[in-house]
Scaffold this motif. Structure first.
Motif, PDB file in Angstrom:
ATOM      1  N   MET A   1       0.842  -1.169   0.000  1.00  0.00           N
ATOM      2  CA  MET A   1       0.000   0.000   0.000  1.00  0.00           C
ATOM      3  C   MET A   1       0.888   1.233   0.000  1.00  0.00           C
ATOM      4  O   MET A   1       1.817   1.349   0.773  1.00  0.00           O
ATOM      5  CB  MET A   1      -0.906  -0.012   1.226  1.00  0.00           C
ATOM      6  CG  MET A   1      -1.743   1.230   1.303  1.00  0.00           C
ATOM      7  SD  MET A   1      -2.773   1.499   2.769  1.00  0.00           S
ATOM      8  CE  MET A   1      -3.067  -0.033   3.487  1.00  0.00           C
ATOM      9  N   SER A   2       0.598   2.164  -0.846  1.00  0.00           N
ATOM     10  CA  SER A   2       1.378   3.378  -0.961  1.00  0.00           C
ATOM     11  C   SER A   2       0.949   4.393   0.083  1.00  0.00           C
ATOM     12  O   SER A   2      -0.232   4.512   0.406  1.00  0.00           O
ATOM     13  CB  SER A   2       1.191   3.979  -2.359  1.00  0.00           C
ATOM     14  OG  SER A   2       1.752   5.263  -2.421  1.00  0.00           O
ATOM     15  N   PHE A   3       1.911   5.150   0.599  1.00  0.00           N
ATOM     16  CA  PHE A   3       1.609   6.222   1.548  1.00  0.00           C
ATOM     17  C   PHE A   3       0.714   7.263   0.899  1.00  0.00           C
ATOM     18  O   PHE A   3      -0.157   7.827   1.526  1.00  0.00           O
ATOM     19  CB  PHE A   3       2.913   6.851   2.025  1.00  0.00           C
ATOM     20  CG  PHE A   3       2.719   8.161   2.744  1.00  0.00           C
ATOM     21  CD1 PHE A   3       2.157   8.174   4.002  1.00  0.00           C
ATOM     22  CD2 PHE A   3       3.071   9.362   2.164  1.00  0.00           C
ATOM     23  CE1 PHE A   3       1.975   9.372   4.679  1.00  0.00           C
ATOM     24  CE2 PHE A   3       2.885  10.553   2.822  1.00  0.00           C
ATOM     25  CZ  PHE A   3       2.339  10.552   4.090  1.00  0.00           C
ATOM     26  N   LEU A   4       0.929   7.522  -0.384  1.00  0.00           N
ATOM     27  CA  LEU A   4       0.184   8.568  -1.066  1.00  0.00           C
ATOM     28  C   LEU A   4      -1.061   8.047  -1.769  1.00  0.00           C
ATOM     29  O   LEU A   4      -1.842   8.819  -2.285  1.00  0.00           O
ATOM     30  CB  LEU A   4       1.086   9.277  -2.084  1.00  0.00           C
ATOM     31  CG  LEU A   4       2.341   9.911  -1.477  1.00  0.00           C
ATOM     32  CD1 LEU A   4       3.230  10.462  -2.572  1.00  0.00           C
ATOM     33  CD2 LEU A   4       1.998  10.977  -0.476  1.00  0.00           C
ATOM     34  N   GLY A   5      -1.234   6.738  -1.776  1.00  0.00           N
ATOM     35  CA  GLY A   5      -2.392   6.150  -2.434  1.00  0.00           C
ATOM     36  C   GLY A   5      -3.642   6.262  -1.595  1.00  0.00           C
ATOM     37  O   GLY A   5      -3.661   6.807  -0.508  1.00  0.00           O
ATOM     38  N   ARG A   6      -4.707   5.683  -2.097  1.00  0.00           N
ATOM     39  CA  ARG A   6      -5.996   5.779  -1.425  1.00  0.00           C
ATOM     40  C   ARG A   6      -6.217   4.659  -0.435  1.00  0.00           C
ATOM     41  O   ARG A   6      -7.275   4.544   0.139  1.00  0.00           O
ATOM     42  CB  ARG A   6      -7.102   5.771  -2.461  1.00  0.00           C
ATOM     43  CG  ARG A   6      -7.022   6.980  -3.344  1.00  0.00           C
ATOM     44  CD  ARG A   6      -8.089   6.962  -4.368  1.00  0.00           C
ATOM     45  NE  ARG A   6      -7.819   8.105  -5.241  1.00  0.00           N
ATOM     46  CZ  ARG A   6      -8.713   8.730  -5.908  1.00  0.00           C
ATOM     47  NH1 ARG A   6      -9.942   8.343  -5.872  1.00  0.00           N
ATOM     48  NH2 ARG A   6      -8.398   9.752  -6.661  1.00  0.00           N
ATOM     49  N   HIS A  17      -4.655  13.342  -3.029  1.00  0.00           N
ATOM     50  CA  HIS A  17      -4.062  14.691  -3.051  1.00  0.00           C
ATOM     51  C   HIS A  17      -3.974  15.293  -1.654  1.00  0.00           C
ATOM     52  O   HIS A  17      -3.069  16.084  -1.382  1.00  0.00           O
ATOM     53  CB  HIS A  17      -4.858  15.596  -3.988  1.00  0.00           C
ATOM     54  CG  HIS A  17      -4.748  15.178  -5.419  1.00  0.00           C
ATOM     55  ND1 HIS A  17      -3.598  15.330  -6.151  1.00  0.00           N
ATOM     56  CD2 HIS A  17      -5.644  14.568  -6.236  1.00  0.00           C
ATOM     57  CE1 HIS A  17      -3.785  14.843  -7.371  1.00  0.00           C
ATOM     58  NE2 HIS A  17      -5.021  14.374  -7.442  1.00  0.00           N
ATOM     59  N   GLU A  18      -4.872  14.896  -0.775  1.00  0.00           N
ATOM     60  CA  GLU A  18      -4.812  15.386   0.602  1.00  0.00           C
ATOM     61  C   GLU A  18      -3.537  14.895   1.288  1.00  0.00           C
ATOM     62  O   GLU A  18      -2.859  15.646   1.972  1.00  0.00           O
ATOM     63  CB  GLU A  18      -6.041  14.922   1.374  1.00  0.00           C
ATOM     64  CG  GLU A  18      -6.107  15.464   2.790  1.00  0.00           C
ATOM     65  CD  GLU A  18      -7.374  15.035   3.499  1.00  0.00           C
ATOM     66  OE1 GLU A  18      -7.254  14.681   4.687  1.00  0.00           O
ATOM     67  OE2 GLU A  18      -8.451  15.035   2.881  1.00  0.00           O
ATOM     68  N   VAL A  20      -0.771  13.966  -0.239  1.00  0.00           N
ATOM     69  CA  VAL A  20       0.367  14.616  -0.900  1.00  0.00           C
ATOM     70  C   VAL A  20       0.573  15.999  -0.303  1.00  0.00           C
ATOM     71  O   VAL A  20       1.700  16.392   0.021  1.00  0.00           O
ATOM     72  CB  VAL A  20       0.148  14.706  -2.432  1.00  0.00           C
ATOM     73  CG1 VAL A  20       1.201  15.583  -3.072  1.00  0.00           C
ATOM     74  CG2 VAL A  20       0.142  13.327  -3.057  1.00  0.00           C
ATOM     75  N   GLU A  21      -0.513  16.740  -0.113  1.00  0.00           N
ATOM     76  CA  GLU A  21      -0.432  18.079   0.466  1.00  0.00           C
ATOM     77  C   GLU A  21       0.107  18.016   1.901  1.00  0.00           C
ATOM     78  O   GLU A  21       0.938  18.836   2.292  1.00  0.00           O
ATOM     79  CB  GLU A  21      -1.808  18.746   0.452  1.00  0.00           C
ATOM     80  CG  GLU A  21      -1.787  20.198   0.832  1.00  0.00           C
ATOM     81  CD  GLU A  21      -1.050  21.072  -0.144  1.00  0.00           C
ATOM     82  OE1 GLU A  21      -0.457  22.081   0.293  1.00  0.00           O
ATOM     83  OE2 GLU A  21      -1.036  20.776  -1.353  1.00  0.00           O
ATOM     84  N   MET A  22      -0.342  17.036   2.672  1.00  0.00           N
ATOM     85  CA  MET A  22       0.162  16.866   4.040  1.00  0.00           C
ATOM     86  C   MET A  22       1.659  16.559   4.031  1.00  0.00           C
ATOM     87  O   MET A  22       2.414  17.085   4.854  1.00  0.00           O
ATOM     88  CB  MET A  22      -0.612  15.760   4.762  1.00  0.00           C
ATOM     89  CG  MET A  22      -2.006  16.154   5.167  1.00  0.00           C
ATOM     90  SD  MET A  22      -3.036  14.820   5.836  1.00  0.00           S
ATOM     91  CE  MET A  22      -1.932  13.916   6.861  1.00  0.00           C
ATOM     92  N   ALA A  23       2.098  15.705   3.112  1.00  0.00           N
ATOM     93  CA  ALA A  23       3.519  15.353   3.016  1.00  0.00           C
ATOM     94  C   ALA A  23       4.347  16.572   2.632  1.00  0.00           C
ATOM     95  O   ALA A  23       5.433  16.804   3.189  1.00  0.00           O
ATOM     96  CB  ALA A  23       3.714  14.228   2.013  1.00  0.00           C
ATOM     97  N   ILE A  24       3.851  17.363   1.708  1.00  0.00           N
ATOM     98  CA  ILE A  24       4.560  18.581   1.285  1.00  0.00           C
ATOM     99  C   ILE A  24       4.670  19.552   2.451  1.00  0.00           C
ATOM    100  O   ILE A  24       5.733  20.133   2.693  1.00  0.00           O
ATOM    101  CB  ILE A  24       3.863  19.227   0.074  1.00  0.00           C
ATOM    102  CG1 ILE A  24       4.055  18.349  -1.160  1.00  0.00           C
ATOM    103  CG2 ILE A  24       4.383  20.639  -0.171  1.00  0.00           C
ATOM    104  CD1 ILE A  24       3.226  18.765  -2.354  1.00  0.00           C
ATOM    105  N   ASN A  25       3.583  19.731   3.198  1.00  0.00           N
ATOM    106  CA  ASN A  25       3.616  20.629   4.357  1.00  0.00           C
ATOM    107  C   ASN A  25       4.604  20.147   5.406  1.00  0.00           C
ATOM    108  O   ASN A  25       5.327  20.944   6.010  1.00  0.00           O
ATOM    109  CB  ASN A  25       2.219  20.768   4.969  1.00  0.00           C
ATOM    110  CG  ASN A  25       1.293  21.594   4.118  1.00  0.00           C
ATOM    111  OD1 ASN A  25       1.729  22.389   3.300  1.00  0.00           O
ATOM    112  ND2 ASN A  25      -0.004  21.398   4.293  1.00  0.00           N
ATOM    113  N   GLU A  26       4.658  18.850   5.627  1.00  0.00           N
ATOM    114  CA  GLU A  26       5.595  18.303   6.610  1.00  0.00           C
ATOM    115  C   GLU A  26       7.041  18.516   6.165  1.00  0.00           C
ATOM    116  O   GLU A  26       7.901  18.894   6.966  1.00  0.00           O
ATOM    117  CB  GLU A  26       5.331  16.820   6.845  1.00  0.00           C
ATOM    118  CG  GLU A  26       6.152  16.257   7.971  1.00  0.00           C
ATOM    119  CD  GLU A  26       5.737  14.866   8.387  1.00  0.00           C
ATOM    120  OE1 GLU A  26       6.483  14.272   9.181  1.00  0.00           O
ATOM    121  OE2 GLU A  26       4.694  14.366   7.936  1.00  0.00           O
ATOM    122  N   ILE A  27       7.314  18.308   4.897  1.00  0.00           N
ATOM    123  CA  ILE A  27       8.667  18.544   4.367  1.00  0.00           C
ATOM    124  C   ILE A  27       9.038  20.011   4.517  1.00  0.00           C
ATOM    125  O   ILE A  27      10.164  20.337   4.910  1.00  0.00           O
ATOM    126  CB  ILE A  27       8.763  18.090   2.890  1.00  0.00           C
ATOM    127  CG1 ILE A  27       8.722  16.573   2.814  1.00  0.00           C
ATOM    128  CG2 ILE A  27      10.033  18.626   2.241  1.00  0.00           C
ATOM    129  CD1 ILE A  27       8.574  16.028   1.409  1.00  0.00           C
TER     130      ILE A  27
END
Length: 98
Positions: A1-6, A17-18, A20-27
């Motif tokens: 299962m992918s971290f960014l998948g559903r 996309h939610e 992905v946005e959370m991952a970008i904010n954390e980075i």
């Protein structure tokens, strides 16, 4: 299962996309903390005139202490903000002081 998948296979192979946005904010947050540590500790511990290729013992100790203090202060501020936020939420107020 992918971290960014559903969470399961999807026919279109879509990305959540939610997440992905959370991952970008954390980075962004981690990068900001790292950059602030580097800036602060470099200016406090390392001479602007580089005499050697490696850090000397004094610089290494200074950087270790600086980073430890940075995280300790960050922890204390976070705890203070959480307790102030919890008390503000309990009283229905939105302002707090550090």
């Amino acid at each position: 299962m992918s971290f960014l998948g559903r969470g399961g296979p999807s026919p279109a192979g879509g990305v959540n996309h939610e997440r992905v946005e959370m991952a970008i904010n954390e980075i962004d947050m981690v990068s900001d903390v790292f950059n602030r540590i580097v800036s602060s500790c470099h200016s406090k511990c390392i001479s602007p005139r580089y005499a050697e290729g490696d850090l000397n013992k004094g610089e290494s100790v200074c950087i270790d202490r600086c980073v430890a203090k940075f995280f300790e202060v960050n922890k204390k501020v976070g705890e203070k903000m959480q307790s102030a936020g919890a008390s503000a939420q309990a009283t229905g107020s939105s302002s707090f002081s550090l």
